[in-house]
Design an enzyme around this catalytic site. Structure first.
Site, short mmCIF file in Angstrom:
data_model
loop_
_atom_site.label_atom_id
_atom_site.label_comp_id
_atom_site.label_asym_id
_atom_site.label_seq_id
_atom_site.Cartn_x
_atom_site.Cartn_y
_atom_site.Cartn_z
N HIS A 429 0.82 -1.22 0.00
CA HIS A 429 0.00 0.00 0.00
C HIS A 429 0.84 1.26 0.00
CE1 HIS A 429 0.59 0.97 4.34
NE2 HIS A 429 0.62 -0.32 4.52
N CYS A 448 2.66 -4.98 6.96
CA CYS A 448 2.39 -4.78 5.54
C CYS A 448 3.57 -4.06 4.87
CB CYS A 448 1.10 -4.00 5.35
SG CYS A 448 -0.38 -4.96 5.71
#
Length: 537
Positions: A429, A448
């Site tokens: 992301h 992440c």
């Protein structure tokens, strides 16, 4: 005189004849020999279902110990392979070639021959699996190495060697990737360096930059010359040539090329040859774990390299810096492969339960208006009035609410996320925290992977399904609405961990072992019997 090549030595034909003569027992009637052989094979294979099934299916016919040329060729190739196993960073002692040969020489009866037949199959299966898919079981080394290993059917190994040309069969066992071959070459180079004494003395722990002089600069000069970054010189000042050498070293080790020797640069310059060789041996084992089809187009995230790449037909077509999980608590990013099938533009951030209870709940207990940019919702998705809740009543175990940050430029996920749904809740992301991408070590996230250039990454992915990927992406972005965009052709994503990796020029580069995983793997390999070639006694 002809013979079988076995790890740099040749077994003379007379020695092999002695083995064959011991194996071929003719003093017992043929039918009795057959029965005794079958019984011995069945008995020896009883503890291995795959071997037992193979011999049962082939009518207990020998593939190693028969007196024919094919069996002799198989034996010869197996002995050669296990003697040379160390060249692949495998534990030779695990296959015990010397002991195996001695036991073959001691065969005196049909029963002995049956037992030897199964022992050869067991050694063969161990070696074949080790060189094709690795010696170790990753999850036993570190719980976050959750890669699925592409194990082959053991019975297929036996049927394969029984019906193939032996030399070709053994040549086809190791990974066929360019990376594996490059690592084998680097292994040989590091072994030669280690045998010759390495790169010399360490550089003293002090900050060095252009214009500096003194003993530390001389030590740096000598180290750079030994590493082939600097031409031989008697210079005693940190000059332009040394600056250029330092910058190239930094680029080759994934560091910011500012030409200043200190911190992470100094740490990497002082890593010794033995440690680099360990990294190569670990990388070979990791490449065996990863011995599978990766996809004509795939995404490769190398955690210690802090990069994400798009690779098309073996060529890197896009690369961006990345931030990965922090090395603490439950934050280190796991290693696994999955398939990216969509992206979300203008995403909401659905706060993970661990962050809700460990980070936000304590703040809410102190002040119900803490983290006001986050929406609190109940089990039915309805917004909760913060002032109507006594947060001090709740613990991590019984907190009944969820939290969500709506789309915005300050959203924790930035303006786009890339999804490959997996049970570890890991994805790629955007992020509003752009300053972190300038660091040498970029391990800061909750697990992440954050991308420095997420828009360009999106354009690259969309280029396969639209003539105007940038225009299409920007059109959706301007709406401000959370929008899912499916990838018409899902893309494999491989999150790997390599501290020794080959660059586009075919040279091996090194990275820091940010999570200490390679150190664990090396210890396990050493315990399994892998040794460092070139170590001086």
């Amino acid at each position: 005189m002809t013979g079988i090549f076995t790890g740099g030595r040749r077994l003379a034909l007379t020695a092999m004849a002695a083995i064959v003569l011991a194996i071929l027992v003719a003093a017992v009637p043929a039918q009795a020999q057959i029965t005794a052989f079958k019984q011995a094979v069945a008995e020896a294979a009883a503890d291995d279902a795959d071997i037992a099934a193979f011999y049962r299916d082939n009518g207990y016919q020998p593939i190693w110990t028969a007196p024919d040329d094919a069996s002799r060729a198989r034996r010869a190739e197996l002995m050669r392979a296990i003697r040379m196993a160390g060249s692949h960073g495998l534990p030779v002692a695990r296959y015990d070639p010397t002991g195996l040969l001695a036991r073959l020489r001691s065969v005196r009866s049909t029963r002995d021959r049956g037992l030897a037949e199964v022992e050869l199959s067991k050694v063969f299966l161990t070696y074949a699996r080790d060189i094709q898919t690795g010696v170790l079981t990753p999850k036993r080394i570190d719980s976050r190495i959750v890669r699925e290993i592409p194990y082959r059917d053991r019975g297929a190994y036996l049927s394969g060697i029984a019906t193939s040309q032996p030399a070709a069969f053994f040549r086809a066992l190791p990974p066929r990737s360019m990376e594996y071959n490059a690592l084998l070459k680097e292994k040989m180079a590091m072994e030669q360096l280690l045998a010759s004494g390495g790169w010399g003395p360490r550089v003293p722990d002090t900050k060095l930059e252009r214009g500096a002089t003194g003993p530390a600069v001389i030590a740096l000069r000598n180290r750079l010359i030994a590493m082939d970054y600097l031409a031989r010189t008697n210079g005693r000042t940190f000059d332009q040539a040394m600056l250029d050498a330092v910058k190239q070293f930094q680029l080759d080790h994934g560091l910011n090329d500012d030409g200043i020797v200190g911190g992470e640069t100094l740490k990497q310059i002082n890593v010794d040859v033995e440690t680099r060789l360990q990294s190569v041996l670990v990388a070979l084992e990791r490449e065996r774990w990863f011995n599978t089809e990766r996809g004509k187009r795939h995404i490769l995230v190398n955690l210690p390299d802090f990069t994400a790449k798009v690779i098309d037909d073996g060529v890197v077509t896009f690369e961006t810096r990345a931030v990965v999980g922090a090395n603490r608590d439950d934050r280190p990013t796991p290693e696994f492969s999955d398939e990216m099938d969509h992206m979300v533009i203008n995403p909401s951030w659905y706060v993970p339960r661990s962050i809700v209870t460990n980070e936000y709940l304590p703040a809410l207990r102190r002040n119900p208006n803490a983290a006001s940019h986050i929406i609190i919702t109940d089990s039915r998705g309805r917004r909760v009035n913060r002032n109507a809740v006594n947060f001090s009543r709740y613990s991590a175990r019984n907190f009944p609410y969820s939290m969500r940050q709506p789309p915005s430029r300050s959203n924790a996920l930035g303006l786009v996320k890339f999804m490959f749904p997996n049970k570890y809740n890991i994805y790629l992301h955007d992020t509003p925290a752009k300053d972190l991408f300038a660091r040498d070590v970029r391990a800061f996230s909750h697990g992440c992977v954050r991308l420095a250039d997420p828009f360009d990454f999106a354009y690259t992915l969309l280029s396969r399904q639209t003539d105007d990927p940038e225009g299409e992406f920007q059109r959706i972005l301007r709406t401000g609405n959370e929008t899912r965009v499916n990838l018409e052709q899902p893309v494999p994503v491989h999150i790997i961990y390599r501290t020794a990796v080959t660059n586009a020029r075919g040279h091996t580069e090194y990275r820091a072992d940010i999570y200490g995983r390679d150190a664990k793997i090396w210890n396990a390999l050493a315990n399994a019997g892998v040794v460092l070639g070139g170590v001086q006694g």
